[in-house]
Design an enzyme around this catalytic site. Structure first.
Site, short mmCIF file in Angstrom:
data_model
loop_
_atom_site.label_atom_id
_atom_site.label_comp_id
_atom_site.label_asym_id
_atom_site.label_seq_id
_atom_site.Cartn_x
_atom_site.Cartn_y
_atom_site.Cartn_z
N GLY A 1 -9.61 6.62 0.71
CA GLY A 1 -8.92 7.84 1.15
C GLY A 1 -9.44 8.97 1.31
N LYS B 1 -2.41 -1.98 -3.19
CA LYS B 1 -3.67 -0.91 -2.67
C LYS B 1 -3.29 0.26 -2.99
CE LYS B 1 -6.24 -0.23 1.44
NZ LYS B 1 -6.84 -0.78 2.63
N GLU C 1 0.82 -1.28 0.00
CA GLU C 1 -0.02 -0.01 0.06
C GLU C 1 0.78 1.28 0.00
OE1 GLU C 1 -3.01 0.39 2.98
OE2 GLU C 1 -3.43 2.20 2.29
N ARG D 1 -13.23 3.81 5.60
CA ARG D 1 -14.14 4.75 5.72
C ARG D 1 -15.29 4.45 4.84
NH1 ARG D 1 -10.26 9.60 5.39
NH2 ARG D 1 -8.61 7.72 4.45
P1 13P Z 1 -9.94 3.95 3.83
O1 13P Z 1 -10.40 3.47 2.86
O2 13P Z 1 -10.61 4.92 4.93
O3 13P Z 1 -8.71 5.17 3.14
O4 13P Z 1 -8.87 3.12 4.49
C1 13P Z 1 -8.19 2.06 3.74
C2 13P Z 1 -7.07 1.77 4.40
O5 13P Z 1 -6.91 0.62 4.94
C3 13P Z 1 -5.82 2.67 4.62
O6 13P Z 1 -4.64 2.12 5.01
#
Ligand code: 13P
Length: 378
Positions: free
Chosen positions: A272, A229, A187, A309
């Site tokens: 994000g 990711k 990620e 989120r």
């Molecule tokens: P969000 O989808 O809230 O950005 O979180 C994803 C995530 O795991 C960030 O590391």
């Protein structure tokens, strides 16, 4: 020079699990927020940040009807891996029974990068192999390691140092996770904050993701047993113009085609800071374009979600900590997962199940460890 790969005894299992995580019609729920991050959300919903509240909220997320139809994997935080439902069933078993693979966040959060005070690197390589082995024993089959990069054109960010350090960290982590039987989610999150347009986002993403794959190659990571990711290619949150889902989808596909090897089975986007609806609509549009006959839009990977989120915010709002709203909250959790499952197939038509009236879910600057709050590992 090629000396052959030494992935170890887990090679075929890693490939099989990466394929399971990328299975059509499914995605990943990222519910691996650290105690500090989830705590801020609970407190802003009027709840206390206790172990029981965290457990109760996550139980709602994991126990909805037919969740396994829409989710291939769920990422947990360390604490949650060892927790059980109110009735005493381990979360790991609750998820596994539904055909959902268990993932685990293995990084230890962000630190300011020396000599680059506005940038971060990710901690957690010390003891990582032992942690991964223990998590595998507990039932985890995949892992996550989050790095963040910030765009600021005026300051020439992200710096080459930040890109290099984070790419090398991701590659170290990925090779250790694979050695221990965990599929690494790689990620490199490019933060939504900033005043830049979508073209700058695309250039930076291509640069960063290419650097990451170069390091994965150097570390001989088995790409077939990994997932990427990234953030979708969006303008910075302070960019004044609105961009259409079609533009986001086209530039995102174009950027991914330029730098993600075809051997990677799945690209699982993070949300994000997008609103729940925007995250679904953009993913749907990406998948519609990827399935079109246009040669320059053909994608070899599954294009899916690993949202935090965008799969949880309405659930928390609906629940609000009350006994009488638990069932409704559970239903919302499944509806959000289902909407994104449809979007993963380019079949989402709405209406969206979100219960929130917000245009985004941006939570301030998520790229820092707050020095005043050392336990806040984002
Ligand atoms: P969000 O989808 O809230 O950005 O979180 C994803 C995530 O795991 C960030 O590391």
């Amino acid at each position: 020079m090629y000396f052959g790969r030494a992935i170890g005894p887990y090679e075929s299992e890693l490939v099989a699990n990466a394929q399971l995580l990328s299975k059509s019609g499914g995605g990943i729920l990222a519910s691996d927020e650290s105690t500090g991050t989830i705590g801020k959300r609970l407190v802003s919903a009027g709840l206390e940040n206790t172990e029981t509240t965290r457990r109760d909220f996550r139980e709602l997320l994991y126990t909805g009807e037919e969740l396994g139809k829409y989710l291939n994997g769920v990422i947990l935080f360390h604490e949650t891996l060892y927790q059980s439902t109110r009735r005493g069933e381990r979360f790991v078993d609750v998820l596994t029974k539904q055909g959902i693979l268990v993932g685990i966040k293995v990084d230890k959060g962000l630190k300011p990068l020396p000599k680059h005070p506005e940038e971060t690197y990710t901690e957690g390589l010390d003891g990582l192999e032992d942690r991964c082995k223990e998590y595998y024993k507990q039932g985890a089959r995949f892992a996550k390691w989050r790095t963040t990069l910030k765009i600021d054109v005026g300051k020439s960010l992200p710096s080459e140092a930040c890109i290099a350090v984070n790419a090398a960290g991701l590659a170290d982590y990925a090779s250790i996770a694979q050695k221990s039987g965990l599929v690494p989610i790689v990620e490199p999150e490019i933060l939504i904050d900033g005043t830049h347009g979508v073209d700058i986002s695309a250039v930076v993403a291509e640069h960063v993701i290419s650097a990451v794959y170069e390091q994965l190659r150097v570390r001989q990571v088995l790409l077939e047993g990994t997932l990427l990711k990234p953030m979708m290619i969006l303008p910075g949150s302070s960019w004044p113009e609105k961009v259409s889902p079609e533009l986001v989808a086209a530039v995102t596909i174009k950027a991914m085609r330029r730098c993600v090897p075809a051997a990677v089975p799945g690209i699982m986007f993070l949300s994000g800071g997008m609103s729940e609806e925007q995250a679904t609509v953009n993913l749907n549009t990406i998948n519609i374009l990827a399935k079109s006959d246009e040669k320059e839009l053909i994608c070899p990977w599954s294009l899916s979600f690993s949202y935090g989120r965008a799969l949880q915010s309405s659930v928390l709002g609906t629940w609000g900590g009350k006994e009488e709203t638990r069932e409704d909250a559970r239903t919302v959790a499944v509806s959000l997962a289902r909407a994104n499952s449809l979007a993963q197939q380019g079949l989402y038509e709405g209406p969206h199940p979100t219960t929130l009236q917000v245009s985004n879910l941006i939570e301030g600057f998520r790229g820092w460890r707050d020095p005043a709050d050392p336990d806040h590992k984002i």
